[in-house]
Design an enzyme around this catalytic site. Structure first.
Site, PDB file in Angstrom:
ATOM      1  N   ARG A 260       7.919  32.274  57.222  1.00 41.15           N
ATOM      2  CA  ARG A 260       6.635  31.740  56.721  1.00 41.15           C
ATOM      3  C   ARG A 260       5.972  30.901  57.799  1.00 41.15           C
ATOM      4  NH1 ARG A 260       9.655  32.481  52.158  1.00 41.15           N
ATOM      5  NH2 ARG A 260       8.654  34.043  50.842  1.00 41.15           N
TER       6      ARG A 260
ATOM      7  N   ASP B 115      10.121  38.271  56.468  1.00 44.40           N
ATOM      8  CA  ASP B 115       9.523  38.170  55.138  1.00 44.40           C
ATOM      9  C   ASP B 115       8.141  38.814  55.191  1.00 44.40           C
ATOM     10  OD1 ASP B 115       8.894  37.246  52.419  1.00 44.40           O
ATOM     11  OD2 ASP B 115      10.590  35.892  52.713  1.00 44.40           O
TER      12      ASP B 115
ATOM     13  N   HIS C 208       9.966  41.675  49.874  1.00 44.06           N
ATOM     14  CA  HIS C 208       9.599  40.753  50.960  1.00 44.06           C
ATOM     15  C   HIS C 208       9.502  41.535  52.272  1.00 44.06           C
ATOM     16  CE1 HIS C 208       9.564  36.969  48.755  1.00 44.06           C
ATOM     17  NE2 HIS C 208      10.664  37.328  48.134  1.00 44.06           N
TER      18      HIS C 208
ATOM     19  N   ASP D 223      15.932  39.419  46.748  1.00 48.95           N
ATOM     20  CA  ASP D 223      15.273  38.607  45.722  1.00 48.95           C
ATOM     21  C   ASP D 223      13.852  39.099  45.461  1.00 48.95           C
ATOM     22  OD1 ASP D 223      14.724  37.789  48.392  1.00 48.95           O
ATOM     23  OD2 ASP D 223      13.732  35.994  47.637  1.00 48.95           O
ATOM     24  N   GLU D 224      13.364  38.803  44.270  1.00 47.23           N
ATOM     25  CA  GLU D 224      11.950  38.920  43.923  1.00 47.23           C
ATOM     26  C   GLU D 224      11.351  40.284  44.300  1.00 47.23           C
ATOM     27  OE1 GLU D 224      10.702  34.241  44.288  1.00 47.23           O
ATOM     28  OE2 GLU D 224      10.668  35.408  46.121  1.00 47.23           O
TER      29      GLU D 224
ATOM     30  N   TRP E   3      20.497  31.250  43.542  1.00 41.48           N
ATOM     31  CA  TRP E   3      19.370  30.322  43.757  1.00 41.48           C
ATOM     32  C   TRP E   3      18.634  30.004  42.463  1.00 41.48           C
ATOM     33  CZ3 TRP E   3      13.984  31.351  43.340  1.00 41.48           C
ATOM     34  CH2 TRP E   3      13.642  32.682  43.068  1.00 41.48           C
TER      35      TRP E   3
ATOM     36  N   GLU F  94       6.966  27.558  53.648  1.00 39.13           N
ATOM     37  CA  GLU F  94       5.551  27.750  53.323  1.00 39.13           C
ATOM     38  C   GLU F  94       4.738  26.493  53.628  1.00 39.13           C
ATOM     39  OE1 GLU F  94       8.078  28.640  51.378  1.00 39.13           O
ATOM     40  OE2 GLU F  94       7.604  30.371  50.128  1.00 39.13           O
TER      41      GLU F  94
HETATM   42  C1  ACM Z   1      14.273  32.693  46.768  1.00 40.69           C
HETATM   43  O1  ACM Z   1      13.976  31.487  46.657  1.00 40.69           O
HETATM   44  N1  ACM Z   1      13.373  33.627  46.537  1.00 40.69           N
HETATM   45  C2  ACM Z   1      15.592  33.098  47.157  1.00 40.69           C
END
Ligand code: ACM
Length: 758
Positions: free
Chosen positions: A171, A200, A273, A335-336, A402, A479
């Site tokens: 980031r 990312d 990501h 993740d995500e 997490w 970020e």
């Molecule tokens: C995360 O905070 N997306 C691992």
């Protein structure tokens, strides 16, 4: 016989009592952080001064490195030059000795009147003994030509095998030099794992020889809305932001970390990501190509596809990654990964049927399993964020939990090793306090104490399952940390609390920890490690009380005694001690500090109070109208100092709670511009082309009591002060501050507000 037996039994009982009543050796508190497993006091002392010899008992390269490291550390922090060498006779010297029979990271540190011995079976143990000894020699921050060490015997070993921090270099990019200095600071806390978030949506930061566009394209993003300072005068276009680490730099960093017993876990995110990678090589994607390397924060739809060619690409990338990072573990993110693109793609849906996977989560499971097989075939183990549990994971995979500790618990219960890294409290990019002058960070707050109090042994795990909790990790996402010093500032001292969770045996000792913290802060200062002292510093809050001010003093940890003066002189332990709110005439200068055992714990707080200061509020002390925000640093104005704004960029709106409006007829607001987040957010229609700051009474729907046009601020990329009339409404009211705007960019933000005249 019976009688004799009874007598014997009684003797045994008495002896037992006597044994039990022998007092245990005195437990000593040293300033070592993380607290050692066992510390007992000895007799006498040993004095270390310039020229004291630091010897390796054996001629051994690891030992020589550690003694060099130790003397350098002492020189940097205390200006004391010791002499290194080899020698069997420890008399009058500090001796490092390799000896068998100790656990891999364990050490023993003995200070007696004849000298000091550090004993360990490994280089890591010697290193940790050196760090502890250095801490004993830096207990006091006062400069001294010699240091007297009280005799002590320390036996120490870690509670958890893996003790880590993660830094997000995607980031925002940090220099290779910074990464080394961060690793150096980690070693001083006995961390042994550096999880490096290298890719990312917003940037690909690792050179991959076979795919040069990953860095020539993927490492650079162009701000979508450029302020004046983002325009390159040479081209008239926005300047790209980014950077990457060359393979040579990475090899150097890996070696630097290995010297300090730190293994680097590289993270290559998949299947989500992935915007930066897909931007570089669009054929890797699953849907519409991205418009660019991402510039905003959040979760984005770009996912890798599941073509063989894409797995070939990922395997090539991982092959180069494995060649650079010799550690056992490769983190694949996971993740995500929102599945919109996979759901929308006819091709992916056909592939899912052919693969006989039931849904998109299971497809991620297939993805993870395929990569795991590749990594295993090369002798490495896969780690992923806890989402990888959702698609089913291969037996050997590890999980970084997490979203709370639940992922770690599930992993442990199903026989997988896990690292606990829950957002609350282990995300160290979250702010450590609110208030004027606080550093930027994600909006929620993780206090030093919360980090310290984290329980790494969830009650629902049996002892056998608990053994699968192999590590504890703190994460520093970047970020809102655009400068590398801010990354370190976010880490320290909360990483010290985390280190104690990961290293020291339970139960922990908060009071002891904060007592040791002032020495630790002194070490950070001596070594120029950027850090925050906010947890120890006195916070002053004030409000109008008749013609004067009611003043409250506190410090976040509640540790120490607060002493203050009212005449501008620095307080001492004999200055008045704060115990209850002070009612003070105005103007007054309050100078306050927290003390423990007569020592000042951190910097003094100096506050010049006058009538106007009671009617001023910093943006960081206001409430956001809408949910979670972040404290963001401005985008480096061409002129003027940098400012921190606490803002929800999707709904830029603040509440000053309980403002005293009696006598108030004007308002001055310091406002600045920040780059819009990805979403345009809530946009209230403006009355003038450049928009206004509107002030509403009691709630954001309440009466509009002031309107400050933004036109004078538009061309200023630094903070602009706007002033206007405010309709009188005596009494105490909540005040809502909200901007109108015609377009998403820029987003306006409040820096501070002053009401007047009281
Ligand atoms: C995360 O905070 N997306 C691992």
């Amino acid at each position: 016989m019976k009688k004799a037996f009874a007598a014997l039994a009684l003797t045994a009982l008495l002896l037992g009592c006597q044994t039990g009543s022998i007092p245990p050796p005195p437990r000593v508190t040293t300033s070592i952080i993380p607290a050692p497993a066992g510390v007992t006091a000895g007799q006498g002392s040993f004095t270390v001064s310039a020229g004291t010899r630091v010897l390796c008992a054996q001629a051994n390269a690891d030992c020589t490195w550690v003694t060099g490291y130790f003397t350098e550390l002492l020189k940097r922090s205390r200006g004391l030059q010791l002499l290194t060498g080899t020698g069997e006779d420890p008399k009058g010297a500090i001796q490092f000795r390799l000896a068998g029979g100790m656990a891999p990271e364990a050490y023993r540190l003995d200070v007696v009147s004849d000298g000091v011995t550090v004993t360990a079976s490994t280089r890591a143990g010697l290193l940790y003994g050196a760090v502890s000894l250095w801490q004993l020699l830096t207990e006091s921050n006062a400069a001294a030509a010699s240091m007297k060490l009280a005799s002590v015997h320390i036996t120490d070993a870690p509670r958890f095998a893996m003790r880590g921090l993660m830094v997000d270099s995607a980031r925002h990019f940090q220099s290779a030099q910074f990464i080394k200095s961060f690793i150096d600071a980690m070693a001083l806390h006995k961390f042994n794992s550096f999880h490096w978030h290298l890719v990312d949506d917003q940037g690909w930061r690792i050179e991959i020889k076979k795919y040069p566009k990953l860095t020539s394209v993927g490492a650079w993003r162009t701000p979508n809305q450029a302020g004046l300072k983002d325009i390159d005068p040479a081209t008239g276009k926005p300047k790209p932001y980014g950077g990457f680490y060359t393979q040579d730099q990475i090899r150097e960093i890996v070696a630097y970390a290995r010297d300090r017993n730190i293994t680097i876990i590289p993270e290559i995110e998949m299947p989500g990501h992935a915007t930066a990678a897909i931007m570089a090589y669009p054929s890797l994607g699953s849907g519409d190509a991205p418009r660019g390397v991402e510039t905003g924060w959040g979760v984005f739809p770009q996912l890798f596809n599941v073509d063989d060619a894409t797995f070939g690409f990922l395997e090539d990338v991982l092959t180069e990654v494995m060649a650079l990072f010799p550690g056992s573990y490769i983190h694949i993110g996971g993740d995500e990964a929102i599945k919109d693109q996979w759901k929308a793609s006819a091709k992916i849906q056909t592939q899912m049927r052919a693969l006989n996977v039931s849904d998109e989560k299971a497809l991620q499971g297939y993805f993870t399993a395929r990569i795991e097989k590749f990594l295993s075939a090369h002798g490495r183990r896969l780690i992923g964020w806890d989402e990888i549990l959702e698609g089913g994971i291969p037996a050997s995979a590890w999980v970084t939990s997490w979203r709370g500790v639940e992922g770690g618990i599930l992993a442990a219960k199903t026989g997988h090793d896990a690292v606990l890294s829950p957002e609350i409290p282990n995300y160290l990019d979250w702010r450590q306090a609110s208030g004027a002058g606080e550093a930027p960070g994600a909006g929620r707050i993780n206090l030093l104490r919360q980090v310290y109090d984290f329980n790494p042994a969830p009650e629902s795990l049996t002892p056998a399952q608990q053994r699968h909790i192999v590590g504890i990790q703190g994460n520093i996402w970047a970020e809102y940390l655009p400068l590398e010093d801010l990354v370190a500032n976010a880490a320290f001292p909360r990483a010290a609390a985390l280190a104690e969770v990961a290293w020291s045996p339970a139960p922990k000792d908060w009071d002891g920890f904060v007592a040791r913290m002032s020495a630790q802060l002194g070490r950070y200062r001596a070594l120029d490690i950027p850090h925050s002292e906010t947890a120890m510093k006195v916070k002053l809050q004030s409000r109008a009380e008749g013609a004067g001010a009611a003043v409250t003093l506190s410090n976040q940890t509640g540790f120490g005694e607060i002493h203050y003066t009212l005449d501008g002189t620095p307080p001492t332990p004999s200055s008045p001690r704060y115990s209850a709110p002070l009612i003070l005439p105005l103007p007054t200068t309050v100078t306050a500090g927290a003390f423990h055992n007569g020592h000042l714990l951190t910097y003094l707080t100096v506050s010049e109070l006058d009538r106007a200061s009671l009617y001023r509020r910093d943006g960081q002390d206001m409430k956001l109208c809408d949910g979670r925000g972040a404290a963001v640093l401005d985008d480096a104005p061409a002129t003027g100092p940098r400012a921190v704004f606490f803002i929800n960029a999707v709904r830029p709106c603040w509440i000053w709670e309980k403002a005293e409006l009696t006598g108030v007829t004007s308002i001055t607001a310091a406002v600045g511009q920040v780059t819009a987040s990805r979403k345009p957010g809530v946009m209230l229609p403006p009355a003038t082309p450049d928009g206004e700051l509107e002030v509403h009474l009691d709630s954001c729907d309440g009466t509009r009591i002031a309107v400050l046009p933004l036109a004078p601020a538009v061309k200023n990329d630094a903070v602009t002060t706007l002033k206007g009339a405010l309709a009188p409404h005596p009494g105490v009211h909540d005040v809502c501050l909200v901007f109108t705007r015609a377009k998403p960019d820029p987003v306006w933000a409040i820096n501070w507000v002053q009401l007047g005249p009281p």
